[in-house]
Design a protein around this motif. Structure first.
Motif, short mmCIF file in Angstrom:
data_model
loop_
_atom_site.label_atom_id
_atom_site.label_comp_id
_atom_site.label_asym_id
_atom_site.label_seq_id
_atom_site.Cartn_x
_atom_site.Cartn_y
_atom_site.Cartn_z
N ILE A 1 57.13 -48.17 2.99
CA ILE A 1 55.86 -47.65 2.51
C ILE A 1 55.72 -48.01 1.03
CG2 ILE A 1 54.48 -45.58 2.12
CD1 ILE A 1 55.88 -44.29 4.45
N VAL A 2 54.63 -48.69 0.68
CA VAL A 2 54.42 -49.17 -0.68
C VAL A 2 53.04 -48.76 -1.16
CG1 VAL A 2 55.98 -51.13 -0.37
CG2 VAL A 2 53.54 -51.40 0.10
N ALA A 3 52.89 -48.75 -2.49
CA ALA A 3 51.60 -48.56 -3.15
C ALA A 3 51.40 -49.74 -4.08
CB ALA A 3 51.56 -47.25 -3.92
N TRP A 4 50.18 -50.25 -4.17
CA TRP A 4 49.89 -51.42 -5.00
C TRP A 4 49.46 -50.97 -6.38
CZ3 TRP A 4 50.87 -56.37 -3.68
CH2 TRP A 4 51.17 -56.63 -2.35
N VAL A 5 50.15 -51.49 -7.40
CA VAL A 5 49.91 -51.13 -8.80
C VAL A 5 49.29 -52.33 -9.50
CG1 VAL A 5 50.95 -50.37 -10.97
CG2 VAL A 5 51.82 -49.52 -8.78
N LYS A 6 48.24 -52.08 -10.26
CA LYS A 6 47.57 -53.14 -11.02
C LYS A 6 48.26 -53.28 -12.37
CE LYS A 6 42.92 -54.66 -12.29
NZ LYS A 6 41.49 -54.30 -12.31
N THR A 7 49.05 -54.36 -12.53
CA THR A 7 49.81 -54.59 -13.77
C THR A 7 49.07 -55.48 -14.75
OG1 THR A 7 50.96 -56.44 -12.72
CG2 THR A 7 51.99 -54.25 -12.57
N ALA A 8 48.07 -56.20 -14.30
CA ALA A 8 47.26 -57.08 -15.14
C ALA A 8 45.86 -57.12 -14.53
CB ALA A 8 47.88 -58.48 -15.22
N PRO A 9 44.87 -57.64 -15.27
CA PRO A 9 43.51 -57.64 -14.72
C PRO A 9 43.39 -58.30 -13.36
CG PRO A 9 43.44 -58.14 -17.05
CD PRO A 9 44.88 -58.10 -16.68
N GLU A 10 44.27 -59.31 -13.04
CA GLU A 10 44.18 -60.00 -11.76
C GLU A 10 45.53 -60.07 -11.06
OE1 GLU A 10 42.49 -63.77 -12.77
OE2 GLU A 10 40.43 -63.00 -12.74
N ARG A 11 46.42 -59.16 -11.37
CA ARG A 11 47.76 -59.17 -10.79
C ARG A 11 48.09 -57.79 -10.23
NH1 ARG A 11 52.72 -62.02 -11.47
NH2 ARG A 11 54.54 -60.66 -11.25
N PHE A 12 48.62 -57.77 -9.00
CA PHE A 12 48.96 -56.52 -8.32
C PHE A 12 50.39 -56.63 -7.81
CE2 PHE A 12 44.41 -56.96 -8.15
CZ PHE A 12 43.92 -55.68 -8.38
N GLU A 13 51.13 -55.54 -7.95
CA GLU A 13 52.51 -55.48 -7.50
C GLU A 13 52.68 -54.35 -6.49
OE1 GLU A 13 55.12 -55.09 -10.77
OE2 GLU A 13 54.62 -57.04 -11.66
#
Length: 387
Positions: free
Chosen positions: A333-345
């Motif tokens: 189970i994961v959640a997507w984090v926005k680390t940059a304007p166009e990058r998601f981790e």
């Protein structure tokens, strides 16, 4: 001399061509001595959404708008600890009721509009249908014979009363009273037998509300104790949760149940009514209710639901919408984090149920996300599909 000059000119031309070729072609460095130019080219994939070598996702702004991706900055909160239990919607015994047949017979409509349909409103005391008693030919013949005998006896008793009244001066009063009592008894017996032959039973609504079920059809033959109608109060919702593990009942405060799906999903608050002190099928039932306008219309009777039971103890964590959670290729189970304007981790997390619509992500130094980060709350499943 002339040949030497021509050789010099040719050499100059070849040298110039070699220099120009050297400027046009890049020089390759030895292994281990490059400057990371190839990695920089990989981090600039262009304008197409794609998965980067480190597992992150590059998603341009135009693609974010097209996919409807929304993010929110999360914060840590102290919320009541929640347990998720299975349950089902039941009838409120205070304001609900059932209509059952008491005798075997045939269903008939009670009015010109026919039988009421499920979902229609009814009033307390309203006649919903009639049950015409069913009897065999031999039974009806016996009742008809008994009725004829009672009518003949009634005729004789009335004539006797008339004669005694004519001789009232010479006949004791008690004989006249006995004869009149016999006449009244015969009339009552005749009415009872006649009603059995031609009478019918009324199916009356015990409470006012909405018909949750209607199992009646004109001409249908029913048996005693058969359920014909079911009436519920549209403003009363009762849910029975089932606890297979021991629960401290003194710690139960309230509960919530999720209604709807997708963006229209919402949580309905439930108050704790109580719990019996007897197990049923090796489980302890817990009763919750909600009395608000249209509460019973949100969930039909008998629907299996998941209930989030809130306890008095609290726990620290980060609340997130349930739509923010997805699974990666390793089934984590994961959640997507926005680390940059166009990058998601993608960050692996541990979560607990909260209210049916939200989940509580465990906080701490080892948590997948931290307070203050921007987490994808809409469109997370679409980002997980990018390859």
């Amino acid at each position: 001399m002339k040949n030497v000059l021509e050789l010099s000119r040719a050499s100059a031309v070849l040298l110039t061509a070699a220099l120009l070729a050297g400027f046009a072609l890049p020089l390759a460095a030895h292994e281990g001595h490059d400057h990371g130019d190839e990695q920089k080219n990989q981090l600039a994939p262009g304008n197409a959404p794609q998965r980067l070598p480190d597992g992150a996702v590059f998603l341009p702004k135009s693609a974010q708008r097209g996919m409807g991706v929304l993010t929110a900055r999360v914060a840590e909160e102290s919320l009541p600890r929640t347990l998720e239990l299975p349950g089902r919607v039941i009838m409120d015994p205070h304001v609900g009721g059932r209509v059952q047949a008491m005798i075997p017979g045939r269903i008939e409509a009670a009015g010109p509009h026919g039988l009421p349909a499920a979902g229609s409103k009814v009033k307390k005391g309203e006649v919903l249908a009639w049950v015409v008693p069913a009897s065999g030919a031999i039974e009806r013949a016996n009742q008809s014979a008994l009725l004829a005998e009672l009518k003949a006896s009634l005729g004789l008793a009335e004539k006797r009363v008339a004669r005694l009244q004519e001789l009232a001066d010479t006949v004791p009063k008690k004989d006249i009273d006995t004869a009149e009592t016999e006449v009244a008894s015969l009339k009552g017996r005749i009415a009872a037998v006649g009603g059995g032959l031609s009478g019918r039973e009324a199916l009356i609504a015990p409470v006012g509300g909405v018909l949750a079920a209607s199992n009646a059809v004109v001409g249908q033959v029913v048996e005693p104790k058969e359920l014909i109608f079911e009436v519920i109060d549209p403003d009363s919702l009762h849910i029975e949760a089932t606890a297979f593990d021991p629960i401290p009942l003194d710690q139960v405060v309230a509960a919530t149940v999720a209604v709807g799906d997708g963006a229209e999903q919402r949580a309905i608050a439930l108050s704790f009514v109580g719990a019996p002190r007897r197990l049923r099928e090796q489980a302890l039932p817990l009763i919750f209710e909600n009395h608000s306008a249209g509460a019973a219309l949100a969930l039909p009777l008998g629907l299996p639901v998941k209930i989030q039971v809130k306890l008095k103890s609290t726990v620290n964590g980060i609340p997130l919408p349930a739509s923010a959670l997805t699974r990666n290729s390793a089934n984590q189970i994961v959640a997507w984090v926005k680390t940059a304007p166009e990058r998601f981790e993608a960050r692996p997390i541990r979560s607990e149920p909260l209210d049916g619509v939200r989940v509580l992500v465990t906080a701490g130094p080892n948590a997948g996300i931290r307070a203050g980060e921007r987490v994808v709350v809409q469109g997370a499943s679409l980002i997980a599909q990018i390859r």
